[in-house]
Design a protein around this motif. Sequence first.
Motif, PDB file in Angstrom:
ATOM      1  N   ALA A 240       0.839  -1.205   0.000  1.00  0.00           N
ATOM      2  CA  ALA A 240       0.000   0.000   0.000  1.00  0.00           C
ATOM      3  C   ALA A 240       0.866   1.245   0.000  1.00  0.00           C
ATOM      4  O   ALA A 240       0.621   2.196  -0.742  1.00  0.00           O
ATOM      5  N   ARG A 241       1.914   1.209   0.829  1.00  0.00           N
ATOM      6  CA  ARG A 241       2.785   2.367   0.924  1.00  0.00           C
ATOM      7  C   ARG A 241       3.459   2.633  -0.423  1.00  0.00           C
ATOM      8  O   ARG A 241       3.524   3.767  -0.899  1.00  0.00           O
ATOM      9  N   ARG A 242       3.963   1.549  -1.051  1.00  0.00           N
ATOM     10  CA  ARG A 242       4.658   1.743  -2.319  1.00  0.00           C
ATOM     11  C   ARG A 242       3.705   2.196  -3.420  1.00  0.00           C
ATOM     12  O   ARG A 242       4.056   3.038  -4.245  1.00  0.00           O
ATOM     13  N   GLU A 243       2.495   1.641  -3.393  1.00  0.00           N
ATOM     14  CA  GLU A 243       1.515   2.039  -4.409  1.00  0.00           C
ATOM     15  C   GLU A 243       1.200   3.531  -4.285  1.00  0.00           C
ATOM     16  O   GLU A 243       1.136   4.254  -5.278  1.00  0.00           O
ATOM     17  N   MET A 244       1.032   3.998  -3.050  1.00  0.00           N
ATOM     18  CA  MET A 244       0.734   5.415  -2.869  1.00  0.00           C
ATOM     19  C   MET A 244       1.944   6.268  -3.234  1.00  0.00           C
ATOM     20  O   MET A 244       1.800   7.386  -3.718  1.00  0.00           O
ATOM     21  N   LEU A 245       3.129   5.723  -3.017  1.00  0.00           N
ATOM     22  CA  LEU A 245       4.354   6.447  -3.391  1.00  0.00           C
ATOM     23  C   LEU A 245       4.410   6.647  -4.897  1.00  0.00           C
ATOM     24  O   LEU A 245       4.698   7.738  -5.386  1.00  0.00           O
ATOM     25  N   VAL A 246       4.127   5.561  -5.631  1.00  0.00           N
ATOM     26  CA  VAL A 246       4.116   5.685  -7.088  1.00  0.00           C
ATOM     27  C   VAL A 246       2.989   6.625  -7.507  1.00  0.00           C
ATOM     28  O   VAL A 246       3.151   7.489  -8.360  1.00  0.00           O
ATOM     29  N   GLY A 247       1.845   6.458  -6.830  1.00  0.00           N
ATOM     30  CA  GLY A 247       0.652   7.185  -7.237  1.00  0.00           C
ATOM     31  C   GLY A 247       0.757   8.680  -7.040  1.00  0.00           C
ATOM     32  O   GLY A 247       0.299   9.455  -7.873  1.00  0.00           O
ATOM     33  N   PHE A 248       1.383   9.105  -5.956  1.00  0.00           N
ATOM     34  CA  PHE A 248       1.327  10.547  -5.680  1.00  0.00           C
ATOM     35  C   PHE A 248       2.155  11.340  -6.687  1.00  0.00           C
ATOM     36  O   PHE A 248       1.959  12.539  -6.831  1.00  0.00           O
ATOM     37  N   LEU A 249       3.086  10.676  -7.382  1.00  0.00           N
ATOM     38  CA  LEU A 249       3.784  11.382  -8.449  1.00  0.00           C
ATOM     39  C   LEU A 249       3.174  11.098  -9.815  1.00  0.00           C
ATOM     40  O   LEU A 249       3.215  11.945 -10.706  1.00  0.00           O
ATOM     41  N   ALA A 250       2.605   9.899  -9.965  1.00  0.00           N
ATOM     42  CA  ALA A 250       2.021   9.551 -11.257  1.00  0.00           C
ATOM     43  C   ALA A 250       0.747  10.349 -11.522  1.00  0.00           C
ATOM     44  O   ALA A 250       0.484  10.764 -12.649  1.00  0.00           O
ATOM     45  N   GLU A 251      -0.021  10.577 -10.454  1.00  0.00           N
ATOM     46  CA  GLU A 251      -1.307  11.256 -10.643  1.00  0.00           C
ATOM     47  C   GLU A 251      -1.138  12.684 -11.178  1.00  0.00           C
ATOM     48  O   GLU A 251      -1.753  13.034 -12.193  1.00  0.00           O
ATOM     49  N   PRO A 252      -0.300  13.520 -10.527  1.00  0.00           N
ATOM     50  CA  PRO A 252      -0.136  14.857 -11.112  1.00  0.00           C
ATOM     51  C   PRO A 252       0.521  14.820 -12.488  1.00  0.00           C
ATOM     52  O   PRO A 252       0.204  15.665 -13.331  1.00  0.00           O
TER      53      PRO A 252
END
Lengths: 669, 317
Positions: free
Chosen positions: B130-142
């Motif tokens: 979960a932590r890694r997914e959110m890590l990838v996500g918070f930069l991928a989303e913007p």
Amino acid sequence: MFDQFGLLPIDVALGVVVAWLVLGIAGLLLQNTRIITQFIFPAGALCSLVLAAAGLAGLSETSVAILPLGLPDLPFHLRMDALSSFFLLLLGGASVGISLFSAGYFRSMADDALALLSLEYHVFMAAMALVFMADDAYMFMVAWESMALSSYLLVTTDHEQGEVRRAGFLYLLIAHVGAIAILMGFGVMQGGQGDYTFDSMRHTHLSTFWATVTFLLALFGFGAKAGVLPLHAWLPEAHPAAPSPVSAMMSGIMLKTAVYGILRVSFDLLDTQLWWWGVLALTLGLLTALFGVIFAAVQSDMKRLLAYSSIENIGIILVGIGLTLIFHAFHKDALAALALTATLYHALNHAFMKSLLFLGTGSVLHATGERQLGKLGGLIHKMPKLALLMLVGTLAIAGLPPLNGFVSEWLLLQAFLLSPGLPQPYLNMLVPLAAAALALAAALAGYVMVKFYGVIFLGQPRDEKIIEVHDIGIWERIGMLCMVVACIALGVFPTFIILQLDLVTEMLVHHALGGSALQHGWLMLTPIQAERASYGPLILLCIIVIGGLATSLVVKKFYHGRLRRGPAWDCGFPAQTARMQDTAEGFGQPIRQIFEWFMGVVRQMPTPFDLHPHFHSETHDLLWNIFYAPIKRVNEMVGSQVGKLQHGRIHVYLLYSFVTLLALLAFIQ
Amino acid sequence: MSYTALLFQAVQNVLVLLAAPLLLGWITQCRAWLQNRTGAGVLQPCRNLIKLFHKDAVLAHNASPLFRATPYILFSCMWLAAALVPVLATDLPLSPAVDVIALVGIFALARVFISLAAMDIGTAFGSLGARREMLVGFLAEPALLMVLFTASTISQSTSLITIVETLAHKQFVLYPSMAFAAVAFLMVLLAENARIPVDNPSTHLELTMIHEAMILEYSARHLALVEWASALKLLAYMTIGIALFAPWGIAESGDWGALPLALLLLFSKLLLGGAGLALMETLSAKMRIFRVPEFMGTAFLLAVLGLLTHFLLETTT
């Protein structure tokens, strides 16, 4: 709405203020916890509801009143225009839930302490209402100070603890530094006429220089109240120190008084707006938003985390104000209206979702006695109702569709997207960068909220005492349900809300989204034109819910619904314990690693020979060293120098008086 | 809203549902060929899904209702996302409800739900994933948002239909900004769909996995739905890429005659794209997790650069 009773909205609002004061005093006299929780707080909630109705009615009709109170020849002027009414609506709407929640939350407090708290609480709400209604600087400052003092007393409810007293003092200090700036701002705005009513300020024309001075003073003064960088330091201290309903009230509503102040001064009282004010506000807002969200990601105290998240949201609101200022200065009225709508919408959203989350942390705190995320976990099994209510708040503040946080972010991003064509080339460069920073902050908010919810409610309990907790009581549930309903309604029916907001934007920037927002029916939100952008949250919600349910039915019909329970798989690892889950620090670790240059991280590493190795890492706010520590040093230095003048002997003081008198005489000559 | 439009929407809904596992199968098959293996065939993901649907679900003792609801929410979100992107025709009645920003929001909603579900059981791997997914996500989303913004500012709209119509029917103009955006989009696509070099879809090596770590506790129908949702997400991303960077040949609204050609073109684009993805995955190695923020940061900066280029060079007004 109140016409049939022959009442103006302002009469009703004043009635509510009086009712709150009476309720507060009645609670103080009765000194009975049962009566206060069962009667006073619910009655206060009812008054809030009336205030919200008055605010709704006041959006479309301006009413004024003069109270023959205060100094002779200087009565209190009150006015309720669209801007005031909107914020009164916000105050009334959000405080309904908080008061109802308080009715349950404070049930086990001692009689005398609760009597005092209830008085402070109701005075606090009344003072905020008066801040929104004040129509002269004198009334405004009296209400503003009452608000600051009553909230200071509320923050220091648990004054036996040293850290609470320290937090309260810091809050009081920064609040007053801000108040001085606001007072000076009013001093400049009256333009030497000595008339401190807002009405005369509206008609005073200030030169560009003095208008700028006023704006900067207002930004500083109100920024101190809102927690804008670098005056944010009190927020993460005061919010955890206060009882949770008070934190909810302060974060959800009181921060918005600062937003109100900035809007009132820059769009209503000042008659010119310069574009670079907007750039300043935009930049400050972005810095604040990014700072808040990054620090929120590394917090391990749940209320501190929410406090930093409030800083982030204030930043987003300030970005909206900055954008509005830029557009308004360049006479792009439609865009200014869009940006202002987004700003107001976000303020309204934040009032509900942040209050909801703070109330929820209060329930968790009550049930477990624990504020540290590292000791919580698995509460979804013990407190399922609370977990469900909090899930809505979490998703809302993470800015996810179809809830309300997304609507305001959507509107704000639309305003950014429409901005090409500003006459300043540098601005055209700033706008995409700002949009990118805003998107980054919004995405990080998702990270923060997953951490917040996941660590508190999901997984296994990290501490034994959590195993025996009970779910929230009926009052708490009703209070939080009010907030949840508001969050969903604000998310799903944006067109109705925007119709009301139009009255405010019409007043401040002389333009409203109006018909264009509704041209495709109430289902679709189309702020400019349908071809440019449209968003239908209700359709989205229906598709996701119906899609999920239908999938579930189809899968079970075509195959089967058989289910077995077993131990967790975890790659076949048998000896797992609750301590192997991510802690709050663990979940925030990537952010700490990436943004380490942004914050002061102090680590204590164990040596390889340590028999009881202990790793400890702490994150500090670098701004404290850069901004506050020098001020503190200078202050102490000046203080000690001034201290040399004081000897405690009367003849020395008489000498001082004599010298002063001589100097003044020479000056007059 | 006409009946033909509704029919178009229904056709696309069913089509994406079937095409998603096939696309995944095609990519795996291409990878097998490139690595000199025979491969299990394009239909293998479908067989997997059917097998999983037949099995009995096993749920961990302390799984909460959130854990059980998540696969359905996830599936629903991804189906909606894939059904929204105009790839066959520009006449989709659902499209006005969700513009590009809301589309990114739907992806974020799904990501938050799967991360929460991963933390729900309280295992070490779940929260790690979960932590890694959110890590990838918070930069991928913007980054994704900036890519879409570049397209939006070119076409003066955030509606997907308008964007595609503008980009497909304009005279062929080379936008420098779209070149930046394309690179950034490719990086986001790789990261968001758990592909090499960010994540390895076929790994179960504990310390490196991201997506697989999150769904370790799912089984049977829940796992099937999660897998299907991932396939739909990949399809959605590929079709967004096609819609933004190669939209030619799409059918105009109500133009039934152009539909067969559009369908043919779409399939060939997807086949090509899938083969390209397989080639990329074969040629590169998975990178260390510590370098992922760097990779995603580069994507984000490229996307911002694209938007900046557009604002500076391509706006004439």
